[in-house]
Motif scaffolding. Structure first.
Motif, short mmCIF file in Angstrom:
data_model
loop_
_atom_site.label_atom_id
_atom_site.label_comp_id
_atom_site.label_asym_id
_atom_site.label_seq_id
_atom_site.Cartn_x
_atom_site.Cartn_y
_atom_site.Cartn_z
N ASP A 403 0.85 -1.19 0.00
CA ASP A 403 0.00 0.00 0.00
C ASP A 403 0.89 1.25 0.00
O ASP A 403 2.11 1.16 -0.17
N ASP A 404 0.30 2.40 0.20
CA ASP A 404 1.06 3.65 0.15
C ASP A 404 2.12 3.74 1.24
O ASP A 404 3.08 4.51 1.11
N ASN A 405 1.96 2.99 2.32
CA ASN A 405 2.93 2.99 3.41
C ASN A 405 3.93 1.84 3.30
O ASN A 405 4.70 1.60 4.23
N LYS A 407 3.22 -1.30 3.26
CA LYS A 407 2.76 -2.51 3.94
C LYS A 407 2.39 -3.56 2.89
O LYS A 407 1.75 -3.25 1.89
N TYR A 414 6.57 -5.38 5.75
CA TYR A 414 6.70 -4.30 4.78
C TYR A 414 7.68 -4.74 3.69
O TYR A 414 8.43 -5.70 3.84
N ARG A 435 10.70 5.44 3.54
CA ARG A 435 9.23 5.42 3.69
C ARG A 435 8.80 4.28 4.61
O ARG A 435 7.93 4.45 5.47
N ALA A 436 9.42 3.11 4.42
CA ALA A 436 9.07 1.96 5.26
C ALA A 436 9.46 2.22 6.72
O ALA A 436 8.71 1.88 7.64
N LYS A 438 9.63 5.10 8.24
CA LYS A 438 8.67 6.06 8.79
C LYS A 438 7.39 5.35 9.20
O LYS A 438 6.84 5.61 10.29
N SER A 439 6.92 4.44 8.36
CA SER A 439 5.69 3.71 8.67
C SER A 439 5.86 2.82 9.90
O SER A 439 4.98 2.77 10.77
N GLU A 442 6.06 4.88 13.11
CA GLU A 442 4.73 5.36 13.52
C GLU A 442 3.90 4.24 14.13
O GLU A 442 3.15 4.46 15.09
N GLU A 443 4.03 3.01 13.59
CA GLU A 443 3.30 1.87 14.15
C GLU A 443 3.75 1.56 15.57
O GLU A 443 2.95 1.25 16.44
#
Length: 446
Positions: A403-405, A407, A414, A435-436, A438-439, A442-443
């Motif tokens: 997806d955009d994150n 995942k 990821y 990007r991964a 950052k995701s 945040e998780e």
């Protein structure tokens, strides 16, 4: 290519001009007749004087289009202004807010098709030499290393290529332990087995990885995820898993004779030289016997294969089915290959490979070219070592679906880089790793 004495005089003349009147300054290359005898780096990089002269050309635009042209949005005017003000460590800090490895991307990024292509000075055909300035900062900054040992979380990382390196660098900044699982006995992925050392010296890549290890990166070599250990087993050991296994499976042409003993893929050819030291008399890695090599393809991998071959064999011809303007290889690499003696042929599509020649088609006409060895460099796709469907990870056309994150369809997993996009640039892979990261960060904050 200017001789050193001529170049030094040229630099003196440029230094006496106002920045807006100067030419675009490029560092010297080693002479072609010298460099084809070894695998030492071709481009010598900027001296301090040259770097300052070029940095002064930057207009520090109010609307810097170069930033938009960069896949990871480096503050390009910011790092160049800091450099010309003598603040090289500050310049390094500005770059590494966007990605951690300027001495690598400064060498291998296609800046001419990214940031430099949209530089406002491009209108006068003199864009700022952003790539070489980035390399200069990466090579010369003296950064105090910080260490972190208070890890409360960890991420298992499949592969040690560019996306994985970028992910690891950002995780370490947030006290999250990255643990890499690498199939080879050397790290770096395509940076090590794919890109020749005359473009990217091994010590540059290994130095960056060593820095990550000092900060807490753990690397497990000789482990094939999907064979030695499963994704589910990694998820027991780690909070999250990142798949950055790249696209190491070469594509083939599907023509008669392609299975011959004199035919290699560029991946195999480059891996033998870059990873297994073929061509070095101290090692016993075998190479095909012959005097002439035909390389088929028009991208950076084809150019790398041709330039490696010209250092090992008597003659190298490169064949591309379209014209030179359509080649995806870097302009600089094409120029270097020509200087080194690679002979280019355009508009030829291979039809059949024989023991000592290749049959091509140009329009309706067939042409034959002799070659003892053929190297196929027409692209790559993710390898089949891991059965993603068996691991519960959805794919489309062999690439992992995210997806955009970034995942995947499997919880806590990821993916990024070439295993998601197909073969792309190093800087794009770095961007995916960031990007991964950052995701995942945040998780973990939830």
């Amino acid at each position: 290519m200017k001789a050193k004495s001529e170049y030094n005089e040229y630099i003196k003349v440029q230094s006496e001009l106002k920045p807006i009147k100067r030419d675009r300054i490029s560092p010297l290359d080693r002479p072609a007749e010298e460099r084809i005898k070894d695998f030492k780096e071709v481009n010598l990089g900027f001296t301090e004087i040259e770097a300052m002269l070029e940095a002064e050309r930057c207009l520090d635009c109010k609307n810097p289009t170069c930033i938009k042209g960069c896949p990871v949005n480096i503050d390009i005017p910011g790092f160049i202004v800091a450099l010309r003000e003598g603040e090289i460590n500050k310049s390094y800090d500005i770059i590494t807010k966007s990605h951690a490895f300027p001495c690598i991307t400064g060498r291998v990024c296609p800046q001419e098709r990214q940031c430099e292509e949209v530089c406002i000075l491009q209108n006068k055909n003199k864009p700022v030499n952003i790539g070489k300035l980035e390399r200069y900062v990466g090579d010369h900054a003296r950064i105090e290393k910080t260490h972190s040992n208070s890890f409360n979380h960890s991420v298992g990382i499949v592969g040690s290529g560019p996306s994985s390196m970028a992910l690891a660098a950002d995780l370490l900044k947030h006290d999250i332990k990255p643990v890499i699982y690498e199939a080879f006995d050397k790290t770096g992925g395509v940076l090590t087995y794919g890109i020749p050392s005359f473009r990217l010296p091994r010590e540059v890549t290994s130095g960056e990885i060593d820095n990550l290890i000092e900060r807490g990166l753990e690397i497990n070599k000789g482990i094939i995820v999907g064979k030695s250990i499963s994704i589910d087993e990694l998820l027991v050991l780690h909070d999250f898993v990142f798949v950055g296994s790249g696209a190491g499976l070469p594509k083939l042409m599907g023509i008669k004779g392609e299975e011959g003993n004199n035919v290699l893929t560029a991946n195999e050819f480059l891996t033998r030289v870059n990873l297994l030291n073929a061509g070095d008399k101290e090692y016993l890695t075998p190479m095909p016997i012959g005097k002439s090599v035909a390389v088929i393809g028009g991208g950076n991998v084809a150019m790398d294969a041709a330039r490696v071959a010209i250092r090992l064999y008597d003659r190298v011809d490169l064949f591309y089915r379209r014209n030179e303007e359509n080649m995806s290889a870097r302009i600089e690499e094409i120029a270097h290959a020509k200087e080194e003696g690679v002979v280019f042929h355009f508009g030829l599509s291979p039809m059949e490979i024989k023991d000592d020649n290749i049959i091509f088609k140009k329009g309706e006409i067939e042409e034959s070219f002799s070659a003892d060895i053929v190297v196929v460099a027409i692209g790559t796709e993710p390898n089949k070592l891991m059965d993603f469907s068996k691991e519960g990870i959805s794919t489309k056309d062999g690439l992992i679906v995210v997806d955009d994150n970034l995942k995947t369809t499997k919880d806590r997993v990821y993916a990024g880089g070439d295993v998601v996009t197909g073969a792309a640039t190093v800087i794009e892979a770095y961007g995916a790793g960031k990007r991964a990261a950052k995701s995942i960060i945040e998780e973990l904050k939830k």
